[in-house]
Design a protein around this motif. Structure first.
Motif, short mmCIF file in Angstrom:
data_model
loop_
_atom_site.label_atom_id
_atom_site.label_comp_id
_atom_site.label_asym_id
_atom_site.label_seq_id
_atom_site.Cartn_x
_atom_site.Cartn_y
_atom_site.Cartn_z
N ALA A 153 -22.86 -72.89 99.59
CA ALA A 153 -23.17 -72.73 97.94
C ALA A 153 -23.17 -71.36 97.63
O ALA A 153 -23.97 -70.75 97.64
CB ALA A 153 -24.28 -73.75 97.67
N PHE A 159 -23.31 -76.03 94.62
CA PHE A 159 -24.42 -76.73 95.30
C PHE A 159 -24.27 -78.22 95.06
O PHE A 159 -24.52 -78.94 95.95
CB PHE A 159 -25.60 -76.01 94.58
N CYS A 177 -27.41 -70.87 101.02
CA CYS A 177 -27.04 -70.13 99.72
C CYS A 177 -27.73 -68.93 100.10
O CYS A 177 -28.76 -68.60 100.76
CB CYS A 177 -27.54 -70.98 98.57
N ASN A 216 -24.22 -66.22 93.65
CA ASN A 216 -25.75 -66.34 94.13
C ASN A 216 -26.85 -66.73 93.30
O ASN A 216 -26.44 -67.35 92.30
CB ASN A 216 -26.09 -65.08 95.09
N ARG A 274 -19.22 -69.42 101.08
CA ARG A 274 -19.99 -69.16 99.86
C ARG A 274 -19.32 -68.46 98.68
O ARG A 274 -19.78 -68.35 97.84
CB ARG A 274 -21.31 -68.32 100.33
#
Length: 793
Positions: A19, A25, A38, A51, A246
């Motif tokens: 994520a 997420f 994450c 982030n 990510r």
């Protein structure tokens, strides 16, 4: 259990999803991920992802834990000395948030977490290049609960590692692959200071290169897809299936997690049909051509396809014509309004992505175009040219949830409830309430009016019913007791007032205790950092020269060379050693950083043979190497630049593991080197001042690329490819040199210097020129200082 019964079971491994945004997420959660990893807004190996803030992490942790899922936070970059206070704040915050684990690369992070934040569970990142059983055993000794294995391992190699350890093993099952062993790539950093080990990789491996007039994407691997191999991976001992991505969209995360969830939940004869359905879903994830990687065997033929561009997305075609506001191309796929496409220039510069808002069939605006001639409106005047590649990177059906909607959902998450033990007593018109929550105790007395009970007097059940209603207070009543209760009644309204007031005070005390506890840990960690030394200890500043092989041992005859660094190969087993004491003292054996398990016993024998022959100095290049010397406590172990040392905490960590010296990190810059050296105390820190940097080291064989032949980038930079011992190494035509910076390094207080001419030979004309440049403290032409002057991001 019968084999046929075993096949009926669904797969019980953890499905771990990436994520890089709140949207991703929630996409992972809704698609069925068991856990999510994450990054934070600092110390993340994907610095370009959105982030998360500490507040986000705390809310996300509560969200997953209330659903019996897990959240892992990546602190998996190398940390500079001046960043250690921020690292401490970060570790304190994620521990307070209650995350399920921290994934790390830098042993400085490991040491700070182990010593000051012991509630954090630690996972070893794939960036640590753990690729054998010895490496995993070392992780166990260090207190890690999980190791993320290198992606270069085959299924039998994973199975062997499992047989040697009880540690949780995690392995990637899907997503982008690095051509290089993770953690060992210096390519991006060498080209411009943007280090992959600091989360800033510019992906030069995805660019086009030319050899003997033939262009190819030689270092751009295809994407891993192990959808058919999940049962085999679980049988091999992998307990967590990890999806890479990510930097990817929520749509990608949703599609990929759904596909793997579908296969993992299928049983028996239904699994094959689930795999077929999953493959169709994965085609919508807009990745590169799929490969099973090394999971299919040691020599996969489909890992890198030089003819394929390195870009992600579904390739649609090439631009045939571009005007100031329209783009024409022949599309291989259907296009819809709302699709997102990227135009990738032929020069391999950064592409331009945009959402399709207007489609044209001739002069008519349409909502959909079949495969074939396509015309798309754009707003990037003059940017696109014929020959540019067009990729579809997401579809109109993308998982759609705005950042604001995600945050509203997180705000609805209540605080995690803590177990509460409560005792209530009544004495002389007072209600006495005593509580315990963890280490926090609170006693309070309340005046209450009591009336004689005509019926239903005060009872334990009635009181428990009142105090079990914790409301917004983050407690869960687990134990409730009372003293002897009088035959009286207390008005329900007053009991509720008491409960509300008591829980408010209890919540405040618990929060204050937590903050005090965390602040104490943080202060102790900050106080433990090594201070700058006003005076540097005298440094021996000995000179070590790395040579090609043991046949060049006579280099030690030079009075200007204190030691030689010799590659350790298994050939030493066949050599009887008859060398003098000075020569034995002057030889440091350099271990290869990749030793797979099938080679391990042979290297054990080689090390034992050398020690019995009187050699006592060894240079380690991988964490696993400490296991080779556990029966030889008197040898001198030195940590090479591959064992990252960018901060004083990492330096101390390597000391505690048994290294008597470290090399400063090859990617580092002068400012950070100085800060580390000024905290070294009596620990020896060496600086490499000349060498040929292995920009990439890979287990992948490149079809069509000849070793020893010059290779050119589209910018005209020259490289050399060397294939040896089953590995492919890419080196720049220009060597690394800090010979001109020797006065500055002397002034810093470095303990010594390493001159690596193993690629040239100590007695070759060029090798002699390098040694002369070292003596004269000047750089040779066509050499590079790497990041020493310009800095490393």
């Amino acid at each position: 259990m019968k084999p046929t019964q075993k096949k009926q079971q669904s797969l019980q491994a953890e499905l771990l999803a990436p994520a890089g945004s709140l949207e991703a997420f929630f996409a992972a959660m809704e698609a069925g991920a068991d856990a999510v990893y994450c990054g934070l807004q600092s110390f993340s190996a994907r610095a370009k992802a959105k982030n998360f803030s500490f507040q986000d992490i705390a809310a996300m942790t509560r969200y997953v834990q209330q659903r019996d899922r897990k959240l892992f936070v990546t602190i998996n970059t190398l940390v500079k000395e001046q960043e250690l206070p921020a690292l401490i704040d970060t570790l304190a915050a994620v521990e307070e948030a209650g995350v399920d684990a921290v994934i790390l690369q830098d042993l400085g992070v490991w040491r700070v977490a182990r010593n000051h934040f012991p509630d954090l569970e630690l996972h070893a990142s794939t960036q640590m290049t753990v690729h054998n059983a010895a490496g995993v055993k070392q992780l166990e000794k260090m207190g890690f609960s999980r190791g993320v294995l290198a992606r270069e391992l085959t299924l039998p190699e994973i199975q062997h590692i499992r047989s040697q350890t009880r540690l949780d093993l995690e392995h990637f099952i899907h997503g982008a692959l690095c051509f290089c062993f993770s953690g060992q790539c210096y390519f991006s950093s060498y080209l411009g200071g943007k280090s992959g080990n600091r989360g800033r990789c510019t992906q030069p491996c995805r660019r086009r290169y030319s050899q003997r007039g033939k262009d190819g994407y030689y270092f751009s691997p295809n994407d891993l897809s192990a959808i058919e191999l999940l049962p085999a991976l679980q049988d091999a001992g992998v307990s967590s299936f990890k999806i890479e991505g990510r930097m990817k969209s929520a749509e990608y995360v949703s599609n990929v997690v759904q596909a793997y969830r579908m296969v993992m939940d299928a049983t028996g004869k239904d699994r094959q049909s689930a795999v077929e359905d999953a493959r169709k879903l994965l085609k919508q994830s807009f990745g590169r051509t799929p490969t099973k990687g090394f999971l299919a065997g040691r020599q996969p033929t489909d890992m890198a396809t030089p003819a394929l561009r390195g870009s992600t997305g579904r390739y649609l075609g090439e631009v045939t014509r571009a005007t100031d506001n329209k783009l024409f191309f022949k599309s291989r796929d259907v296009l819809n309004l709302g699709d997102r496409i990227r135009i990738q220039p032929g020069s391999d510069k950064v592409g331009t992505a945009f959402t399709v808002k207007q489609l044209w069939a001739g002069r008519k605006p349409v909502k959909k175009l079949a495969a074939g001639a396509a015309c798309v409106s754009h707003t990037f005047k003059g940017r696109f040219k014929p020959g540019d590649a067009v990729f579809k990177v997401s579809s109109q059906k993308a998982f759609a949830m705005s950042d604001a909607a995600c945050r509203r959902r997180l705000q609805q998450v209540g605080a995690a409830r803590q177990p509460l033990t409560l005792n209530v007593a009544v004495d002389n018109q007072q209600l006495i309430v005593c509580a315990e929550v963890g280490q926090v105790c609170l006693n309070a007395s309340y005046d209450v009016d009591m009336f004689a009970a005509k019926q239903s007097p005060l009872s334990k059940e009635a009181l428990e019913q009142v105090f079990r209603q914790c409301g917004d207070a983050p407690f869960e009543l687990t134990t409730f007791t009372t003293g002897t209760l009088p035959d009286m009644i207390i008005p329900p309204k007053r009991l509720k007032e008491v409960r509300r007031d008591f829980y408010q005070h209890l919540q405040r005390d618990v929060e204050n205790a937590g903050k005090k506890h965390q602040d104490q840990r943080r202060k102790r960690a900050l106080a433990s950092l090594l201070p700058l030394q006003s005076e540097h200890p005298a440094a021996s500043q000995e000179v070590t020269v790395a040579i090609k092989d043991i046949r060049e041992m006579r280099a030690l005859d030079s009075h200007e060379i204190d030691r030689i660094l010799v590659p350790l190969t298994t050939a030493v087993l066949h050599r009887p050693w008859k060398v003098g004491q000075r020569q034995r003292r002057g030889v440091v054996w350099d271990l290869p950083f990749v030793i797979f398990d099938q080679e391990w016993t042979t290297y054990q024998k080689a090390v034992s043979h050398l020690i019995q022959s009187g050699f006592t100095q060894f240079r380690l290049t991988n964490l696993s190497h400490f296991e080779l010397f556990k029966k030889f406590p008197d040898v001198r172990l030195e940590a090479s630049y591959r064992l990252f040392c960018l901060n004083s905490e990492a330096m101390q960590a390597w000391q505690e593991l048994g290294a008597v010296s470290n090399e400063l990190y090859i990617e580092d810059d002068a400012d950070n080197m100085k800060q580390v050296v000024q905290r070294r105390g009596s620990h020896a820190l060496y600086a490499m001042v000349y060498g040929s940097i292995p920009l990439i080291t890979s287990r992948i064989r490149i079809p069509g690329l000849k070793g020893g032949q010059p290779l050119l980038s589209d910018r005209g930079d020259g490289y050399q490819v060397v294939s040896k011992a089953g590995l492919t190494v890419l080196r720049s035509d220009n060597d690394f040199s800090l010979c001109g910076a020797l006065p500055q390094l002397y002034e810093m207080g470095c303990s010594g210097f390493v001159v690596d001419i193993s690629h040239l030979g100590a007695f070759s004309p060029q090798g002699k020129k390098v040694l002369e440049s070292f003596r004269q403290r000047r750089d040779l032409p066509h050499t590079s200082p790497f990041n020493f002057v310009a800095g490393m991001e």
